[in-house]
Design an enzyme around this catalytic site. Sequence first.
Site, PDB file in Angstrom:
ATOM      1  CG  ASP A 118     -11.904  -3.698   0.425  1.00 28.45           C
ATOM      2  OD1 ASP A 118     -10.915  -3.238   0.925  1.00 28.45           O
ATOM      3  OD2 ASP A 118     -11.637  -4.822  -0.195  1.00 28.45           O
ATOM      4  CG  HIS A 125      -3.621  -6.193  -5.350  1.00 27.06           C
ATOM      5  ND1 HIS A 125      -3.830  -7.566  -5.454  1.00 27.06           N
ATOM      6  CD2 HIS A 125      -5.013  -5.780  -5.557  1.00 27.06           C
ATOM      7  CE1 HIS A 125      -5.051  -7.710  -5.663  1.00 27.06           C
ATOM      8  NE2 HIS A 125      -5.793  -6.772  -5.526  1.00 27.06           N
ATOM      9  CD  GLU A 191      -8.866  -8.954  -2.528  1.00 28.20           C
ATOM     10  OE1 GLU A 191      -9.292  -7.661  -1.956  1.00 28.20           O
ATOM     11  OE2 GLU A 191      -8.841  -8.949  -3.565  1.00 28.20           O
ATOM     12  CD  GLU A 193      -8.547  -6.016   1.811  1.00 27.68           C
ATOM     13  OE1 GLU A 193      -8.919  -4.899   2.121  1.00 27.68           O
ATOM     14  OE2 GLU A 193      -8.667  -6.530   0.895  1.00 27.68           O
ATOM     15  CG  ASP A 225     -12.139  -8.328   0.508  1.00 24.02           C
ATOM     16  OD1 ASP A 225     -13.202  -8.584   0.655  1.00 24.02           O
ATOM     17  OD2 ASP A 225     -11.927  -7.776  -0.696  1.00 24.02           O
ATOM     18  NE  ARG A 229      -9.399 -12.786  -6.190  1.00 22.19           N
ATOM     19  CZ  ARG A 229      -9.301 -11.463  -5.847  1.00 22.19           C
ATOM     20  NH1 ARG A 229      -9.945 -10.377  -6.025  1.00 22.19           N
ATOM     21  NH2 ARG A 229      -8.168 -11.205  -4.948  1.00 22.19           N
ATOM     22  CD  GLN A 232     -13.366  -9.242  -7.855  1.00 27.01           C
ATOM     23  OE1 GLN A 232     -12.903 -10.326  -7.234  1.00 27.01           O
ATOM     24  NE2 GLN A 232     -12.908  -8.271  -7.679  1.00 27.01           N
ATOM     25  CE  LYS A 245     -13.126  -8.375  -4.033  1.00 26.17           C
ATOM     26  NZ  LYS A 245     -11.806  -8.375  -3.535  1.00 26.17           N
ATOM     27  CB  THR A 249     -15.124  -9.000   5.231  1.00 20.77           C
ATOM     28  OG1 THR A 249     -15.494  -8.630   4.143  1.00 20.77           O
ATOM     29  CG2 THR A 249     -13.796  -8.080   5.585  1.00 20.77           C
ATOM     30  CD  GLU A 350      -1.699  -9.506  -6.402  1.00 18.99           C
ATOM     31  OE1 GLU A 350      -0.731  -8.754  -6.358  1.00 18.99           O
ATOM     32  OE2 GLU A 350      -2.294  -9.587  -5.057  1.00 18.99           O
TER      33      GLU A 350
END
Length: 403
Positions: A118, A125, A191, A193, A225, A229, A232, A245, A249, A350
């Site tokens: 990844d 971002h 996420e 992607e 993904d 948080r 992480q 993570k 996925t 975000e």
Amino acid sequence: MTDCWVEGAAGSLFDVDNLPWGVFSLPGEEPRVGVRIGDLVLDVAPVAAAEMLDSHHVFQEPSLNALMAEGRQVRASLRTWLTGLLTDETERDLVEPHLLPLGEVTLHLPVEVADYVDFYASLDHASNVGKMFRPDAEPLLPNWKHLPVGYHGRAGTVVPSGTDVVRPCGQRKAPTEDSPSYGASRRLDIEAELGFVVGTGSALGSRVAVADFADHVFGVVGLNDWSARDIQAWEYVPLGPFLGKSFATSISHWVTPLEALDAAWCDLPGQDPEPLAYLAPGSARGLDIAVEVELDGEVVSRPPYSSMYWSPAQMLAHMTVNGASLRTGDLVASGTISGAERDQRGSLLELGWGGQEPFTAAGRERTFLEDGDTVTLRYTAPGTRGGRIALGEVTGTIVPALD
């Protein structure tokens, strides 16, 4: 330009300029390879056998790996063959009995994933994350504009669209807490992607140049993904993402072949400073793909892939410049797709600015994911016939953590 004879397909997002590959099954039967046309799935194996194609055996496999390993020339010739079948009325009697309504089949994970890498290719971002977590420093770390930053993920937890996502548990430590605790993630995120699936591998000790991208990449999938948080944030120093993570996925059921994106290639927004020569800055190109992020039935963001700083080919070139080999089924993800505006951000981190600025979805204020939430990612791109094509969508619903 001859129209597709399949009812409802001509002019749709799944016309003959798309023809994504997937794996399906009927009740009581083993999974096998199919191609989507309109709202139907073409069972390719019996048609290929009837026409005595040399590669007909690959369509009976429970994944696309054998087909993808055949290489770029076979991929292109099969696309020409399929287009002919679906636009030539004289082929209708052969093909039509093998067209199956989507609602009557079960779709499966299309690829047996070999390795999963990844990246972190969006300038917007990366800048947003830097501003949130390092407010008193430069948003980007010194290496970010010199190389595509990435990490190795966990191939065994790549799941197909529609699979429920169990809220992960792990260690968490908020800045206001003195010591870590164990429990379910409180800051579960998405996420949005794009994933690139490798068809033809490379030898250990060799390199894949930017110009050789299409010789190795079979096609593209939508990808989410999922990210915890809080887990992480506590674990990632000094070695990067791990449990935050690796729990899930999600990818789309459909793999859009690279040739379907011929009209979608575009210039990169600009790279400064100019990357080193092996990243071939003069020939690297981006993709004009529009993304929608839907949370509980409401679109909350529309990230543009065209804003990505690093190109797909540059990511692959950097990944192999040390001699690392590629294998059929490798999955290479772009990292979160985000644009410059708030409604173009591809993560809830975000959109809600780390939980400090809630956004509205389905009539109420939100920050991170709650149990029962359903997230769907949709993708469209310019098609070679002048309209648009749809890439496979990705959806998942959050279920409570295990006891």
